[in-house]
Design a protein around this motif. Structure first.
Motif, PDB file in Angstrom:
ATOM      1  N   ALA A   6       0.897  -1.040   0.090  1.00 58.45           N
ATOM      2  CA  ALA A   6       0.175  -0.155  -0.052  1.00 58.45           C
ATOM      3  C   ALA A   6       0.919   1.271  -0.016  1.00 58.45           C
ATOM      4  CB  ALA A   6      -0.766  -0.092   1.212  1.00 58.45           C
ATOM      5  N   LYS A   7       2.020   1.142   0.535  1.00 61.96           N
ATOM      6  CA  LYS A   7       2.800   2.146   0.793  1.00 61.96           C
ATOM      7  C   LYS A   7       3.871   2.239  -0.740  1.00 61.96           C
ATOM      8  CE  LYS A   7       6.322   4.725   3.396  1.00 61.96           C
ATOM      9  NZ  LYS A   7       5.527   6.110   3.560  1.00 61.96           N
ATOM     10  N   HIS A   8       4.572   1.256  -0.912  1.00 64.89           N
ATOM     11  CA  HIS A   8       5.439   1.393  -2.109  1.00 64.89           C
ATOM     12  C   HIS A   8       4.957   0.878  -3.358  1.00 64.89           C
ATOM     13  CE1 HIS A   8       8.594   2.338   0.753  1.00 64.89           C
ATOM     14  NE2 HIS A   8       8.091   1.340   1.653  1.00 64.89           N
ATOM     15  N   GLY A   9       3.725   0.377  -3.416  1.00 64.23           N
ATOM     16  CA  GLY A   9       3.233  -0.141  -4.881  1.00 64.23           C
ATOM     17  C   GLY A   9       3.803  -1.543  -5.219  1.00 64.23           C
ATOM     18  N   PHE A  10       4.259  -1.814  -6.516  1.00 63.84           N
ATOM     19  CA  PHE A  10       4.584  -2.947  -6.849  1.00 63.84           C
ATOM     20  C   PHE A  10       6.128  -3.127  -6.446  1.00 63.84           C
ATOM     21  CE2 PHE A  10       1.104  -2.408  -9.764  1.00 63.84           C
ATOM     22  CZ  PHE A  10       0.284  -3.751  -9.355  1.00 63.84           C
TER      23      PHE A  10
END
Length: 152
Positions: free
Chosen positions: A54-58
């Motif tokens: 949720a913070k860094h994405g993929f």
């Protein structure tokens, strides 16, 4: 056929176990039983996999997570990665041209996967599970039996 497995990150992280840990590769960051079972499944049945944070994405397995964080999809926070950012990351990391995307996670990921990869390419083998315990059982059984969920 190029296939990609996306696994959910999880709240329990390396810093909860080893507070002195430094920046760590994504594949070693997430410590929950569900994440570990998901990673075992991804490694067993897929050549390519990524973690959805949720913070860094993929995050690719070797991507570095700099420090601990507490953020989850489905919560209200300005810090949650946007769909536009996820689409950009999928392009930058060359994840967007796959034939099939398999998401290991609950229903809250359906909209995200459809927005980034399209409905026709997105599959959710754990969607019929009533909770994380059932998901864990299904993943562990698939790995033990060497039989991908829904492919038997």
């Amino acid at each position: 056929m190029r296939r990609l497995c996306i696994i959910a990150c999880g709240a329990k992280k390396i810093w909860d176990v080893l507070p002195e840990a430094k920046a760590t590769e994504a594949q070693h960051v997430y410590q929950s039983a569900f994440h570990k079972a998901s990673q075992a499944y991804a490694r067993t049945f897929f050549q390519e996999w990524a973690i959805l944070s949720a913070k860094h994405g993929f995050l690719l397995p070797s991507d570095i997570v700099p420090e601990n964080y507490d953020l989850a999809f489905g919560t209200k926070s300005e810090e949650i990665v946007t769909i536009d950012e996820l689409i950009r990351q999928a392009q930058d990391k060359q994840l967007d041209d796959v034939d099939e995307v398999v998401m290991l996670g609950g229903k809250k990921f359906t909209g995200i996967m459809h927005a980034v990869f399209g409905e026709e390419r997105s599959h959710f083998p754990l969607a019929d599970c009533k909770g994380i315990g059932f998901m864990l059982q299904k993943l562990n059984k698939a790995v033990a039996d060497k039989e991908e969920i829904g492919k038997g």
